[in-house]
Design a protein around this motif. Structure first.
Motif, mmCIF file in Angstrom:
data_model
loop_
_atom_site.group_PDB
_atom_site.id
_atom_site.type_symbol
_atom_site.label_atom_id
_atom_site.label_comp_id
_atom_site.label_asym_id
_atom_site.label_seq_id
_atom_site.Cartn_x
_atom_site.Cartn_y
_atom_site.Cartn_z
ATOM 1 N N ILE A 171 0.845 -1.201 0.000
ATOM 2 C CA ILE A 171 0.000 0.000 0.000
ATOM 3 C C ILE A 171 0.876 1.245 0.000
ATOM 4 O O ILE A 171 0.599 2.214 -0.714
ATOM 5 N N ASN A 172 1.961 1.206 0.808
ATOM 6 C CA ASN A 172 2.861 2.360 0.858
ATOM 7 C C ASN A 172 3.558 2.578 -0.477
ATOM 8 O O ASN A 172 3.702 3.716 -0.942
ATOM 9 N N GLU A 173 4.011 1.445 -1.095
ATOM 10 C CA GLU A 173 4.645 1.558 -2.405
ATOM 11 C C GLU A 173 3.645 2.048 -3.442
ATOM 12 O O GLU A 173 3.947 2.884 -4.291
ATOM 13 N N ASN A 174 2.432 1.485 -3.378
ATOM 14 C CA ASN A 174 1.404 1.884 -4.325
ATOM 15 C C ASN A 174 0.988 3.329 -4.098
ATOM 16 O O ASN A 174 0.507 4.006 -5.004
ATOM 17 N N GLN A 175 1.189 3.779 -2.851
ATOM 18 C CA GLN A 175 0.810 5.154 -2.528
ATOM 19 C C GLN A 175 1.617 6.140 -3.362
ATOM 20 O O GLN A 175 1.120 7.207 -3.717
ATOM 21 N N THR A 176 2.877 5.757 -3.679
ATOM 22 C CA THR A 176 3.695 6.616 -4.532
ATOM 23 C C THR A 176 3.041 6.770 -5.894
ATOM 24 O O THR A 176 2.941 7.871 -6.435
ATOM 25 N N LYS A 177 2.578 5.607 -6.422
ATOM 26 C CA LYS A 177 1.878 5.633 -7.706
ATOM 27 C C LYS A 177 0.592 6.438 -7.575
ATOM 28 O O LYS A 177 0.268 7.275 -8.434
ATOM 29 N N LEU A 178 -0.128 6.166 -6.504
ATOM 30 C CA LEU A 178 -1.392 6.868 -6.305
ATOM 31 C C LEU A 178 -1.157 8.356 -6.103
ATOM 32 O O LEU A 178 -1.958 9.184 -6.549
ATOM 33 N N THR A 179 -0.055 8.692 -5.440
ATOM 34 C CA THR A 179 0.271 10.104 -5.248
ATOM 35 C C THR A 179 0.515 10.777 -6.587
ATOM 36 O O THR A 179 0.064 11.904 -6.827
ATOM 37 N N GLY A 180 1.209 10.035 -7.489
ATOM 38 C CA GLY A 180 1.425 10.558 -8.837
ATOM 39 C C GLY A 180 0.111 10.770 -9.571
ATOM 40 O O GLY A 180 -0.085 11.783 -10.251
ATOM 41 N N ILE A 181 -0.771 9.781 -9.418
ATOM 42 C CA ILE A 181 -2.084 9.896 -10.077
ATOM 43 C C ILE A 181 -2.854 11.072 -9.484
ATOM 44 O O ILE A 181 -3.498 11.846 -10.216
ATOM 45 N N MET A 182 -2.786 11.194 -8.154
ATOM 46 C CA MET A 182 -3.495 12.288 -7.511
ATOM 47 C C MET A 182 -2.917 13.641 -7.939
ATOM 48 O O MET A 182 -3.659 14.619 -8.107
ATOM 49 N N MET A 183 -1.594 13.682 -8.134
ATOM 50 C CA MET A 183 -0.976 14.920 -8.622
ATOM 51 C C MET A 183 -1.467 15.223 -10.033
ATOM 52 O O MET A 183 -1.739 16.379 -10.374
ATOM 53 N N GLU A 184 -1.589 14.159 -10.842
ATOM 54 C CA GLU A 184 -2.106 14.330 -12.200
ATOM 55 C C GLU A 184 -3.550 14.813 -12.159
ATOM 56 O O GLU A 184 -3.953 15.680 -12.943
ATOM 57 N N ILE A 185 -4.320 14.230 -11.216
ATOM 58 C CA ILE A 185 -5.703 14.674 -11.056
ATOM 59 C C ILE A 185 -5.742 16.138 -10.634
ATOM 60 O O ILE A 185 -6.572 16.917 -11.115
ATOM 61 N N THR A 186 -4.824 16.513 -9.736
ATOM 62 C CA THR A 186 -4.760 17.909 -9.296
ATOM 63 C C THR A 186 -4.418 18.829 -10.462
ATOM 64 O O THR A 186 -5.001 19.907 -10.613
ATOM 65 N N GLU A 187 -3.447 18.365 -11.305
ATOM 66 C CA GLU A 187 -3.097 19.157 -12.485
ATOM 67 C C GLU A 187 -4.306 19.285 -13.410
ATOM 68 O O GLU A 187 -4.558 20.358 -13.985
ATOM 69 N N LEU A 188 -5.036 18.178 -13.555
ATOM 70 C CA LEU A 188 -6.244 18.225 -14.390
ATOM 71 C C LEU A 188 -7.268 19.180 -13.778
ATOM 72 O O LEU A 188 -7.961 19.900 -14.503
ATOM 73 N N ASP A 189 -7.360 19.135 -12.450
ATOM 74 C CA ASP A 189 -8.273 20.077 -11.772
ATOM 75 C C ASP A 189 -7.901 21.512 -12.114
ATOM 76 O O ASP A 189 -8.775 22.339 -12.415
ATOM 77 N N ASN A 190 -6.584 21.781 -12.058
ATOM 78 C CA ASN A 190 -6.118 23.134 -12.379
ATOM 79 C C ASN A 190 -6.410 23.489 -13.826
ATOM 80 O O ASN A 190 -6.847 24.608 -14.130
ATOM 81 N N LYS A 191 -6.150 22.499 -14.722
ATOM 82 C CA LYS A 191 -6.419 22.747 -16.141
ATOM 83 C C LYS A 191 -7.915 22.945 -16.386
ATOM 84 O O LYS A 191 -8.320 23.808 -17.167
ATOM 85 N N ILE A 192 -8.709 22.096 -15.715
ATOM 86 C CA ILE A 192 -10.160 22.219 -15.864
ATOM 87 C C ILE A 192 -10.613 23.588 -15.381
ATOM 88 O O ILE A 192 -11.423 24.260 -16.034
ATOM 89 N N THR A 193 -10.072 24.004 -14.247
ATOM 90 C CA THR A 193 -10.424 25.327 -13.714
ATOM 91 C C THR A 193 -10.000 26.417 -14.685
ATOM 92 O O THR A 193 -10.752 27.373 -14.947
ATOM 93 N N GLU A 194 -8.785 26.250 -15.264
ATOM 94 C CA GLU A 194 -8.285 27.231 -16.234
ATOM 95 C C GLU A 194 -9.181 27.270 -17.469
ATOM 96 O O GLU A 194 -9.532 28.351 -17.976
ATOM 97 N N VAL A 195 -9.545 26.070 -17.944
ATOM 98 C CA VAL A 195 -10.423 25.996 -19.126
ATOM 99 C C VAL A 195 -11.780 26.607 -18.810
ATOM 100 O O VAL A 195 -12.365 27.321 -19.638
ATOM 101 N N GLU A 196 -12.275 26.313 -17.609
ATOM 102 C CA GLU A 196 -13.572 26.868 -17.219
ATOM 103 C C GLU A 196 -13.519 28.393 -17.153
ATOM 104 O O GLU A 196 -14.472 29.079 -17.553
ATOM 105 N N PHE A 197 -12.375 28.940 -16.684
ATOM 106 C CA PHE A 197 -12.199 30.392 -16.688
ATOM 107 C C PHE A 197 -12.172 30.929 -18.122
ATOM 108 O O PHE A 197 -12.771 31.969 -18.417
ATOM 109 N N LYS A 198 -11.443 30.190 -18.995
ATOM 110 C CA LYS A 198 -11.376 30.609 -20.394
ATOM 111 C C LYS A 198 -12.763 30.565 -21.041
ATOM 112 O O LYS A 198 -13.141 31.465 -21.792
ATOM 113 N N ILE A 199 -13.497 29.484 -20.725
ATOM 114 C CA ILE A 199 -14.851 29.352 -21.268
ATOM 115 C C ILE A 199 -15.711 30.517 -20.796
ATOM 116 O O ILE A 199 -16.453 31.128 -21.580
#
Length: 454
Positions: free
Chosen positions: A58-86
């Motif tokens: 679980i701890n090792e997988n957490q690194t992977k999950l942390t990466g995914i969560m960071m990607e999700i966070t980046e997507l959140d930021n991009k989505i927010t940016e796109v929503e602002f642009k929209i």
């Protein structure tokens, strides 16, 4: 007392001590319990390793999950940016549309004014045509009847000329403004189309990013659920083993009670034999004194030492504590609360530190009710004692080696093992416990050993 009598008493006492210390076969069922306990501890250890392995996964997988969560966070930021642009594009579209609507309204008004002027100018042209094709303002002036009429005619002519000129200027200006506004509308309509295309692209991008985000979130949730379920399964099994271990601890406690009864009976038997021996000694001594008196009487000599008191072995234990210190060394931790570095705990024993393999001895005569490995104790020996009708248990933990086996009778001062640092330990020492009654897993009857050892 004669030398022969002293020798007999000493021999009998030694024989009694040896008899008390001989192993008993009645304690053999505890060996099976000990084996079950050790098997359970082994299972618990294996399950605990499995749990730890899953935790590591679980701890090792957490690194992977942390990466995914960071990607999700980046997507959140991009989505927010796109929503602002929209929102910005939509605002521009709305503003442009408002401007287009205003311009179209203005164009409509201009077209209406131009049409009205065109009609007026057409009527003026028609009037000129009907009057002969032209208007001769000189004739109008010369046709005045008086000077005042002349002035009036000049004013009227100027008014007509000014009106015609104003109409023509307004018409020209409105036509120029109309052309300009029509051009602006066409430009804005083009911009509007581009903004609509940008808005459509942004909406598609937003939908794609949200779909990707949802997929990643599902992946994270599914993986965490899988690992958590696997760990929970092992923990459930571990809890079952703990329950079995608790049951075995109860069986060990029951067996201790049996051993305590054996110790009590052995103590009673020892006292009975000592009392019988004392009685026999008294009779022997009385017979000896009587024989010496008779011999003296027959010989007419005075009996030397005839009035000496009879020596009797003590029945009661030595005044003071019946327990001795289990080892030589320095006292490092006492009974009660203490700070262990990662938090406070209740320490239920008395710690004595020394070099590795320093002898650890039985604090009192008794039976070995447990010898082996047990949780935080590491290598441990538990003894059961019966002293003056009271059952006690003593515990010797963290040992490097064990010199006795379960069910064995041991004498006070006999070596039971060597000092070590097994189990939950931070250095070489013996963890010594005293329990009033038999030992139990919760150690609810532990008392301060410093009040009992001498």
């Amino acid at each position: 007392m004669s030398l022969k009598s002293k020798w007999i008493v000493t021999g009998l006492v030694s024989a009694l001590a040896i008899t008390l210390c001989l192993p008993t076969t009645d304690a053999s069922p505890l060996s099976e319990l000990e084996k079950k306990q050790q098997d359970t501890e082994q299972k618990k250890s294996e399950l605990n390793s499995g749990i730890q392995k899953k935790s590591n996964e679980i701890n090792e997988n957490q690194t992977k999950l942390t990466g995914i969560m960071m990607e999700i966070t980046e997507l959140d930021n991009k989505i927010t940016e796109v929503e602002f642009k929209i929102a910005d594009v939509q605002e521009k579209i709305d503003q442009t549309q408002n401007e287009i609507d205003v311009l179209k309204k203005s164009i409509a008004e201009l077209e209406k004014k131009i049409a009205e002027r065109d009609k007026l100018l057409q009527e003026r042209a028609r009037a000129i045509q009907l009057s002969g094709g032209s208007v001769d303002y000189i004739d109008v002036l010369l046709g005045a009847n008086s000077f005042i009429d002349f002035i009036d005619r000049i004013s009227a002519v100027n008014t007509l000329l000014e009106a015609d000129r104003e109409i023509m200027l307004q018409q020209t200006g409105d036509k120029t403004l109309l052309s300009k506004q029509q051009t602006i509308v066409e430009t804005k309509m083009t911009q509007q189309g581009e903004l609509q295309k940008e808005l459509q692209a942004l909406n598609h991008s937003l939908a794609d990013q949200k779909n990707k985000q949802n997929g990643l979130a599902k992946e994270v949730t599914a993986e965490q659920k899988r690992l958590a379920a696997a760990k929970l399964k092992l923990e459930d099994q571990f809890e079952e083993e703990i329950e079995i271990s608790a049951e075995l601890e109860q069986q060990i406690a029951d067996e201790q009670a049996r051993l305590a009864e054996l110790a009590r009976k052995a103590e009673e038997e020892r006292k009975r034999k000592l009392a019988a021996e004392q009685k026999r000694q008294r009779k022997a001594e009385e017979a000896r004194i009587a024989a010496e008196r008779k011999a003296a009487k027959d010989s007419g000599n005075k009996i030397s030492g005839a009035s000496s008191p009879v020596a009797i072995l003590p029945v009661t234990p030595v005044v003071g504590s019946p327990f001795i210190s289990p080892a030589d060394g320095r006292h490092t931790s006492g009974f009660g609360g203490r700070d262990i570095g990662d938090g406070a705990e209740t320490h239920l024993g008395y710690d004595i530190a020394n070099e590795t393999d320093t002898p650890i001895v039985a604090a009192a005569t008794g039976y070995v009710s447990y010898s082996g490995v047990m949780g935080g104790y590491g290598k441990v020996v538990i003894l059961t004692h019966s002293i003056e009708g009271q059952t006690y248990a003593t515990v010797y933990g963290h040992m490097s080696s064990i010199n006795v086996s379960t069910g064995q009778a041991v004498s006070q001062g006999e070596k039971v093992g060597g000092m070590g640092s097994t189990g939950r330990s931070t250095g070489t020492h013996v963890h010594f416990e005293v329990h009033v009654g038999t030992w139990n897993g919760s150690r609810s009857n532990a008392v301060d050993p410093s009040l009992y050892i001498r």
